[in-house]
Write a protein that holds these residues in place. Structure first.
Motif, PDB file in Angstrom:
ATOM      1  N   TYR A   1       0.840  -1.198   0.000  1.00  9.86           N
ATOM      2  CA  TYR A   1       0.000   0.000   0.000  1.00  9.86           C
ATOM      3  C   TYR A   1       0.876   1.249   0.000  1.00  9.86           C
ATOM      4  O   TYR A   1       1.853   1.338   0.752  1.00  9.86           O
ATOM      5  CB  TYR A   1      -0.923   0.019   1.220  1.00  9.86           C
ATOM      6  CG  TYR A   1      -1.913   1.171   1.218  1.00  9.86           C
ATOM      7  CD1 TYR A   1      -3.032   1.139   0.404  1.00  9.86           C
ATOM      8  CD2 TYR A   1      -1.701   2.288   2.019  1.00  9.86           C
ATOM      9  CE1 TYR A   1      -3.932   2.194   0.392  1.00  9.86           C
ATOM     10  CE2 TYR A   1      -2.606   3.342   2.017  1.00  9.86           C
ATOM     11  CZ  TYR A   1      -3.718   3.296   1.189  1.00  9.86           C
ATOM     12  OH  TYR A   1      -4.598   4.348   1.174  1.00  9.86           O
ATOM     13  N   GLU A   2       0.506   2.224  -0.845  1.00  7.28           N
ATOM     14  CA  GLU A   2       1.195   3.505  -0.929  1.00  7.28           C
ATOM     15  C   GLU A   2       0.152   4.616  -0.860  1.00  7.28           C
ATOM     16  O   GLU A   2      -1.054   4.342  -0.927  1.00  7.28           O
ATOM     17  CB  GLU A   2       2.037   3.580  -2.216  1.00  7.28           C
ATOM     18  CG  GLU A   2       3.140   2.524  -2.250  1.00  7.28           C
ATOM     19  CD  GLU A   2       4.019   2.629  -3.482  1.00  7.28           C
ATOM     20  OE1 GLU A   2       3.912   3.642  -4.197  1.00  7.28           O
ATOM     21  OE2 GLU A   2       4.799   1.705  -3.725  1.00  7.28           O
ATOM     22  N   PRO A   3       0.562   5.871  -0.701  1.00  4.93           N
ATOM     23  CA  PRO A   3      -0.439   6.936  -0.505  1.00  4.93           C
ATOM     24  C   PRO A   3      -1.520   7.005  -1.576  1.00  4.93           C
ATOM     25  O   PRO A   3      -2.656   7.410  -1.284  1.00  4.93           O
ATOM     26  CB  PRO A   3       0.426   8.210  -0.500  1.00  4.93           C
ATOM     27  CG  PRO A   3       1.754   7.749   0.010  1.00  4.93           C
ATOM     28  CD  PRO A   3       1.939   6.380  -0.553  1.00  4.93           C
ATOM     29  N   ASP A   4      -1.217   6.598  -2.812  1.00  5.20           N
ATOM     30  CA  ASP A   4      -2.228   6.687  -3.873  1.00  5.20           C
ATOM     31  C   ASP A   4      -2.957   5.369  -4.099  1.00  5.20           C
ATOM     32  O   ASP A   4      -3.673   5.216  -5.088  1.00  5.20           O
ATOM     33  CB  ASP A   4      -1.590   7.153  -5.180  1.00  5.20           C
ATOM     34  CG  ASP A   4      -0.525   6.194  -5.693  1.00  5.20           C
ATOM     35  OD1 ASP A   4      -0.036   5.373  -4.887  1.00  5.20           O
ATOM     36  OD2 ASP A   4      -0.176   6.278  -6.888  1.00  5.20           O
ATOM     37  N   GLY A   5      -2.757   4.376  -3.225  1.00  2.00           N
ATOM     38  CA  GLY A   5      -3.489   3.129  -3.352  1.00  2.00           C
ATOM     39  C   GLY A   5      -2.584   1.908  -3.290  1.00  2.00           C
ATOM     40  O   GLY A   5      -1.408   1.989  -2.956  1.00  2.00           O
TER      41      GLY A   5
END
Length: 828
Positions: free
Chosen positions: A475-479
């Motif tokens: 998981y990363e800040p944009d999804g």
């Protein structure tokens, strides 16, 4: 001061420094050619220009093959010449070359090295620079060639030296324009010319931080890069064999063995900022800055290799040369002041500030104190470093006497030392996810356990190095993203098992297609592809790394402004020593700190564990406290593994090395592996390379750091006498070949197996032994009893750095890392 006068002062200083230290018995000169290539991908106009230049060379190659033996010519068809995959950029190669240049010039007194960086390091430029290096060489000169960039291989069907018909290569900056690599035979011929010019009294040292293998790594993938480019299938068809230069007296150092990757890592600059370097170069530079200039090359190499082992990297550096060449120093023989303690010439005096021509290259940090070389230790003029400006310069102020009469070239020597500040551990914490959304995502992704595309794993650090590709869902800040085995990242449209399965299938199909094209081209050229390409037809694995819920992430008390500022959270996972990751198990989600690319194999070769304990997330406040504690424990551990002592040089240099002596066989063990059931004594082994007849009096301490990260004092043992060497009751200080350090019981090898690190501290002042005992976050307090050195050691890994409270420079640290394993079965 005018620029002209400042330049004249620098020239005067250079001459004075050479006269005082760096000049050997004969009038040898020291020259270096250093190459660093980060950028291989260029815009179309640059590539087009290079391609016009390359086309005649490619045409000549085709014509030569068409006129060669029928079997070779038959490999050419009417199709365009086979081409390798795109060569990607690197991050740290230019940093490597420039840092090496600074250390060579300012620590080892080389002439300003010639640097070829990025677009200036084309094939033709490198070969021309090698010709010039030979033309300029004179008998007795000391020559260094250094390369940092991609390594690769090129097919050579006529090779008589390599069974797989692959020549090793270095990759020039214009490789993506179709230019040929520079093969090892071409380099050997160029180095032969240098050896002819410098003769038997000269020195040639070759250092390569690149690799020739695209070996697959395991575990949570690190964004750091590997210095390997795909093999060039264009057949060199060259039967010329040149003996390797190390057979003629050159000393050869390489970052990894032929079948291993050479990785990049992130280190800190003087201000604590992340800085990319090749792992081998970072370790080598660390040793070069502290080792005496006359330290034998084998000893420098062993120390750099130990640093790589501490970090658990899957690369084993190589040193080649005759036995006498491995026993010589890396860069010729030094005499005078530079052969002793750390020295710093005065560059100029402005008001009350003394600018010194010495900095990080010689290990200076704010707080270090210096005295005049030609005066007694209590002479009235003393300086204290207040600022360090890179590798070559620093500012100091007088703390005794007046600097007004100091002139450029006046030489000072460091006699009180401080260590540079900075975090003991860097960690990457992924973006948090709201608890409700995280619960939905975990439920949907959990179906991957039963998927058919890839095999599920809930702990990537336990995977064997079997070549099977690992895909990671993260998981990363944009999804949510899927990370491929090659490190590429693709964003997932939805967080579902079906979406992940489709993405893996597409990525596997593309990767298989590329690998098969490479395999076909290499086999058509007569090369053995299996040794350099991943196995075909294996089922991939998949791991889901669960992000922390937002309340857990915000409750972690790490970094500046917290009691745990020795641990610094970073934004870039490539700059992290450990990554926070969650796993989905039968009992729910749990979290741990993971090493990038940590695996079962890395546990066997690293002093740092591949991961910490898993912490359940049922009670978020308890989980946050536990993860904070585990991070500070890792910082304490890594602080001891990376603790830097002042250069151990001059007459006070301690002439012993730590070893274990097997109680059953009497054999000394200072490398390799120990086995379950073996018992050892601690001994000090005389270092025959140090010409010392008597032992400088030192207090000796030994602690062990086991695979759990515990600090265990081993020597001295209470009630068995003192720990001052020499220990002879008559007071003699003649240096015997072996000194046994008495203990009440031997050191026994028992599970758990892994890497045990033994740390030898030798000091001119007694320290508080309690600073050597720790079990994670619990250790000696920062106000430990004893002198300044005790206080420094008590702070290791507990605070962001040490202050400018200087300690005597007469102390040293050695580390002995040994792998432990099950008992071996004796052969009948």
């Amino acid at each position: 001061m005018s620029p002209a006068r400042r330049h004249a002062g620098r020239l005067l200083l250079r001459v004075a420094a050479l006269a005082l230290g760096a000049r050997a018995a004969h009038a040898q000169s020291r020259h270096a050619l250093l190459i660093g290539i980060n950028q291989y991908e260029y815009a179309a106009p640059v590539l087009t220009s290079w391609q016009r230049h390359v086309q005649p060379a490619v045409a000549a190659w085709r014509a030569r093959l068409q006129g060669s033996a029928p079997a070779t010519a038959a490999r050419l068809t009417g199709e365009p010449a086979p081409h390798r995959q795109l060569v990607g950029d690197l991050d740290g190669a230019v940093n490597d070359a420039t840092a090496m240049a600074e250390v060579l010039q300012h620590r080892y007194q080389f002439a300003p090295p010639r640097l070829l960086l990025n677009e200036h390091a084309t094939r033709d430029s490198i070969l021309a620079a090698l010709r010039q290096l030979a033309d300029d060489a004179r008998p007795g000169d000391v020559i260094v060639f250094y390369y940092a960039g991609h390594g690769s291989q090129r097919v050579n069907s006529l090779s008589t030296r390599k069974l797989n018909h692959l020549d090793q290569t270095i990759v020039p900056a214009d490789a993506n324009a179709g230019q040929f690599d520079i093969r090892d035979m071409e380099l050997a011929a160029a180095f032969d010319r240098v050896l002819d010019r410098i003769g038997p009294t000269g020195t040639l040292t070759l250092i390569f931080d690149s690799c020739h293998s695209g070996a697959v790594t395991r575990g949570e993938p690190s964004p750091s890069k590997v210095r390997w480019a795909a093999a060039d299938p264009r057949d060199a068809a060259d039967s010329v064999a040149v003996p390797p230069p190390e057979d003629r007296g050159a000393l050869f150092l390489a970052a990894a063995q032929d079948f291993e990757p050479s990785s990049e890592v992130t280190t800190s600059d003087i201000e604590g900022r992340p800085r990319a370097h090749g792992a081998f170069t970072a370790a080598l530079l660390r040793v070069m800055r502290s080792a005496p200039p006359n330290e034998p090359a084998m000893r420098v190499f062993e120390r750099a290799r130990a640093i790589l082992q501490q970090d658990g990297l899957a690369q084993n550096p190589v040193i080649r040369g005759t036995e006498s060449d491995r026993r010589r120093s890396l860069f010729g023989t030094y005499h005078g002041a530079i052969a002793g303690g750390v020295t710093a010439p005065v560059l100029r005096v402005e008001h009350d500030t003394v600018r010194l021509q010495a900095g990080l290259a010689v290990g200076l940090a704010p707080g270090a104190e210096l005295r005049l070389v030609d005066s007694a230790p209590n002479a009235p003029v003393r300086l204290k470093v207040v600022a360090v400006h890179g590798l070559a310069e620093s500012d100091a102020v007088a703390i005794a006497g007046s600097p007004g009469r100091l002139s450029p070239g006046t030489l000072f020597v460091v006699d009180r030392w401080t260590s540079a500040s900075g975090p003991a551990l860097r960690v990457w914490i992924p973006a948090g996810r709201e608890p409700a959304a995280l619960t939905r995502d975990v439920a949907a992704l959990g179906a991957l356990r039963h998927g058919s595309v890839a095999e599920w794993t809930d702990d990537p650090t336990t995977l064997p190095d079997d070549g099977r590709p690992l895909y990671v869902v993260r998981y990363e800040p944009d999804g949510w993203h899927l990370v491929t085995p090659a490190g590429a990242t693709m964003r997932l449209a939805t967080a579902t098992a079906d979406e992940v399965g489709r993405a893996i299938a597409a990525a596997e199909s593309a990767a298989t297609s590329v690998r098969e094209r490479e395999r076909t081209a290499l086999r058509a050229a007569g090369a053995q592809a299996d040794g350099i390409l991943p196995p075909a037809g294996v089922r991939p694995r998949v791991a889901v790394l669960v992000p922390p819920p937002t309340p857990l992430r915000t409750s972690l008390r790490l970094g500046r402004g917290t009691p745990n500022d020795a641990v610094e959270p970073v934004d870039d996972p490539a700059a992290a020593d450990y990554l926070l990751a969650g796993r989905l198990g039968d009992g729910g989600v749990s979290y741990a700190w993971l090493r990038p690319n940590g695996s079962a194999a890395s546990q066997r070769r690293s002093s740092l564990p591949p991961r910490t304990l898993w912490v359940g997330s049922g009670a978020l406040d308890v989980a946050a406290d536990s993860l904070t504690e585990l991070a500070t424990r890792l910082a304490r551990l890594r602080g001891w593994l990376t603790l830097a002592a002042p250069p151990d040089t001059g007459e006070s240099r301690f002439p012993y090395r730590l070893a274990l002596r097997n109680r059953a066989t009497g054999a000394l063990r200072d490398s390799g592996e120990t086995h379950d059931g073996e018992s050892f004594d601690l001994v000090l082994q005389r270092d025959s390379t140090i010409p010392v007849d008597r032992i400088p009096a030192r207090w000796v301490y030994v602690l062990a750091i086991d695979s759990y990260g515990r600090g265990i004092p081993l020597f001295p043992s209470a009630g068995l006498g003192g720990n001052r060497v020499p220990m002879d009751s008559a007071g003699t200080d003649i240096a015997p070949p072996v000194i046994t350090l008495p203990r009440r019981a031997p050191i026994r090898i028992v599970p758990p197996y892994g890497v045990d690190t033994f740390v030898l501290l030798t000091t001119a002042e007694a320290i508080d032994p309690d600073v050597l005992r720790f079990d994670g976050v619990r250790g000696a307090s920062s106000d430990a009893a004893g002198g300044t050195l005790s206080r420094l050691l008590a702070r290791v890994g507990r605070t962001r750095g040490v202050d400018d409270d200087p300690v005597p420079s007469s102390w040293s640290v050695q580390r002995l890392a040994l792998r432990s394993g099950p008992a071996t079965t004796a052969k009948p």
